[in-house]
Scaffold this motif. Structure first.
Motif, mmCIF file in Angstrom:
data_model
loop_
_atom_site.group_PDB
_atom_site.id
_atom_site.type_symbol
_atom_site.label_atom_id
_atom_site.label_comp_id
_atom_site.label_asym_id
_atom_site.label_seq_id
_atom_site.Cartn_x
_atom_site.Cartn_y
_atom_site.Cartn_z
ATOM 1 N N ALA A 129 0.830 -1.212 0.000
ATOM 2 C CA ALA A 129 0.000 0.000 0.000
ATOM 3 C C ALA A 129 0.861 1.259 0.000
ATOM 4 O O ALA A 129 0.545 2.237 -0.673
ATOM 5 N N VAL A 130 1.964 1.225 0.748
ATOM 6 C CA VAL A 130 2.819 2.412 0.860
ATOM 7 C C VAL A 130 3.810 2.512 -0.294
ATOM 8 O O VAL A 130 4.140 3.608 -0.737
ATOM 9 N N MET A 131 4.246 1.388 -0.821
ATOM 10 C CA MET A 131 5.310 1.399 -1.828
ATOM 11 C C MET A 131 4.838 1.189 -3.264
ATOM 12 O O MET A 131 5.469 1.698 -4.186
ATOM 13 N N VAL A 132 3.757 0.454 -3.487
ATOM 14 C CA VAL A 132 3.414 0.004 -4.830
ATOM 15 C C VAL A 132 2.104 0.587 -5.341
ATOM 16 O O VAL A 132 2.029 1.023 -6.484
ATOM 17 N N GLU A 133 1.089 0.567 -4.518
ATOM 18 C CA GLU A 133 -0.242 0.989 -4.965
ATOM 19 C C GLU A 133 -0.273 2.510 -5.110
ATOM 20 O O GLU A 133 -0.282 3.246 -4.128
ATOM 21 N N GLU A 134 -0.281 2.969 -6.339
ATOM 22 C CA GLU A 134 -0.100 4.389 -6.647
ATOM 23 C C GLU A 134 -1.099 5.315 -5.958
ATOM 24 O O GLU A 134 -0.731 6.390 -5.506
ATOM 25 N N ASP A 135 -2.360 4.928 -5.883
ATOM 26 C CA ASP A 135 -3.359 5.811 -5.273
ATOM 27 C C ASP A 135 -3.060 6.078 -3.803
ATOM 28 O O ASP A 135 -3.089 7.224 -3.347
ATOM 29 N N THR A 136 -2.776 5.022 -3.048
ATOM 30 C CA THR A 136 -2.481 5.224 -1.625
ATOM 31 C C THR A 136 -1.097 5.828 -1.444
ATOM 32 O O THR A 136 -0.910 6.690 -0.588
ATOM 33 N N ARG A 137 -0.139 5.386 -2.242
ATOM 34 C CA ARG A 137 1.220 5.918 -2.122
ATOM 35 C C ARG A 137 1.244 7.434 -2.324
ATOM 36 O O ARG A 137 1.906 8.155 -1.589
ATOM 37 N N ARG A 138 0.505 7.912 -3.304
ATOM 38 C CA ARG A 138 0.468 9.346 -3.601
ATOM 39 C C ARG A 138 0.004 10.146 -2.372
ATOM 40 O O ARG A 138 0.583 11.172 -2.031
ATOM 41 N N VAL A 139 -1.023 9.648 -1.683
ATOM 42 C CA VAL A 139 -1.537 10.321 -0.485
ATOM 43 C C VAL A 139 -0.491 10.303 0.624
ATOM 44 O O VAL A 139 -0.215 11.327 1.262
ATOM 45 N N PHE A 140 0.112 9.136 0.864
ATOM 46 C CA PHE A 140 1.102 9.019 1.937
ATOM 47 C C PHE A 140 2.319 9.899 1.677
ATOM 48 O O PHE A 140 2.831 10.559 2.587
ATOM 49 N N VAL A 141 2.790 9.933 0.443
ATOM 50 C CA VAL A 141 3.962 10.757 0.105
ATOM 51 C C VAL A 141 3.633 12.239 0.295
ATOM 52 O O VAL A 141 4.417 12.984 0.899
ATOM 53 N N ALA A 142 2.488 12.674 -0.194
ATOM 54 C CA ALA A 142 2.104 14.090 -0.068
ATOM 55 C C ALA A 142 2.018 14.493 1.401
ATOM 56 O O ALA A 142 2.519 15.563 1.790
ATOM 57 N N ASN A 143 1.422 13.663 2.230
ATOM 58 C CA ASN A 143 1.280 13.998 3.645
ATOM 59 C C ASN A 143 2.610 13.904 4.390
ATOM 60 O O ASN A 143 2.861 14.687 5.308
ATOM 61 N N ALA A 144 3.468 12.969 4.003
ATOM 62 C CA ALA A 144 4.796 12.882 4.612
ATOM 63 C C ALA A 144 5.612 14.124 4.276
ATOM 64 O O ALA A 144 6.351 14.645 5.124
ATOM 65 N N LEU A 145 5.462 14.629 3.074
ATOM 66 C CA LEU A 145 6.180 15.858 2.699
ATOM 67 C C LEU A 145 5.664 17.067 3.472
ATOM 68 O O LEU A 145 6.437 17.957 3.828
ATOM 69 N N LYS A 146 4.352 17.097 3.763
ATOM 70 C CA LYS A 146 3.811 18.175 4.609
ATOM 71 C C LYS A 146 4.403 18.098 6.013
ATOM 72 O O LYS A 146 4.758 19.115 6.604
ATOM 73 N N MET A 147 4.513 16.874 6.557
ATOM 74 C CA MET A 147 5.103 16.702 7.883
ATOM 75 C C MET A 147 6.584 17.055 7.873
ATOM 76 O O MET A 147 7.111 17.566 8.854
ATOM 77 N N GLN A 148 7.247 16.791 6.746
ATOM 78 C CA GLN A 148 8.654 17.140 6.625
ATOM 79 C C GLN A 148 8.855 18.643 6.816
ATOM 80 O O GLN A 148 9.800 19.064 7.473
ATOM 81 N N GLU A 149 7.961 19.439 6.242
ATOM 82 C CA GLU A 149 8.060 20.890 6.392
ATOM 83 C C GLU A 149 8.035 21.296 7.861
ATOM 84 O O GLU A 149 8.759 22.201 8.266
ATOM 85 N N ILE A 150 7.223 20.640 8.651
ATOM 86 C CA ILE A 150 7.113 20.965 10.077
ATOM 87 C C ILE A 150 8.340 20.478 10.831
ATOM 88 O O ILE A 150 8.957 21.220 11.598
ATOM 89 N N VAL A 151 8.727 19.223 10.608
ATOM 90 C CA VAL A 151 9.845 18.632 11.339
ATOM 91 C C VAL A 151 11.161 19.318 10.992
ATOM 92 O O VAL A 151 12.008 19.514 11.859
ATOM 93 N N ALA A 152 11.338 19.720 9.742
ATOM 94 C CA ALA A 152 12.595 20.323 9.302
ATOM 95 C C ALA A 152 12.690 21.818 9.583
ATOM 96 O O ALA A 152 13.748 22.406 9.413
#
Length: 185
Positions: A129-152
């Motif tokens: 779901a996190v690595m292969v399935e494009e629909d779910t991966r796209r959501v997880f990557v986008a939200n992880a990048l938002k969290m990156q902005e806060i953490v960094a």
């Protein structure tokens, strides 16, 4: 636990690097299932020694981070904007994983509701779901990048610390220093 992870990684079919802490009292030859390394050769590497986790997470080819969700590992994974495959074991890991799952930065490995165990299918499903399935991966990557902005954001982190420390300093300087000192010990 190790056997479920190995089987799940094998079933998922994705590339991986696994820094495995060797269980105490288990011979090297008995840590992994027979033939696992041969079957995953060319797409997977298991190391039982120390690895430079931050340097690995900083590499552009990392697609996700399978983590128990302890505070430090969670912060390190998010610092580089990686979606998470979460496998909490104890302590603060469960609440951290639930918080991150709620923010849709990754997926928690499914557990048996009766005993909390997980199996190879739960690992496989979460990894895919996190690595292969494009629909779910796209959501997880986008939200992880938002969290990156806060953490960094160092200024934001310093402000959080200042906002936490200021009331403590006020409490001590208001003549309650002995009570404050006793509270901390």
């Amino acid at each position: 636990m190790v056997w479920s992870i190995t089987s799940g990684l094998e079933l998922a079919g994705t590339r991986f690097l696994w820094a495995l802490r060797k269980p105490r009292g288990v011979a090297d030859a008995d840590v992994l299932p027979a033939g696992f390394q041969e079957r995953t050769d060319g797409r997977g590497l298991v190391t039982m020694g120390w690895v430079p986790q931050i340097a690995i997470l900083a590499h552009d080819t990392v697609g996700a981070f399978l983590t128990p969700c302890g505070r430090n590992s969670l912060t390190e994974g998010l610092l580089y904007g990686h979606p998470l495959i979460m496998l909490p074991i104890f302590g603060d890991q469960g609440p951290n994983a639930r918080l991150m799952a709620g923010r849709k930065v990754g997926l928690q490995v499914a557990r048996n509701e009766d005993d909390g165990s997980f199996d190879r299918h739960g690992i496989e499903s979460a990894v895919r779901a996190v690595m292969v399935e494009e629909d779910t991966r796209r959501v997880f990557v986008a939200n992880a990048l938002k969290m990156q902005e806060i953490v960094a954001d160092k200024e934001l982190q310093e402000r959080y610390v200042d906002e936490f420390v200021q009331p403590l300093r006020s409490y001590i300087t208001d003549g309650n220093s002995s009570t404050a000192a006793e509270t901390w010990y």
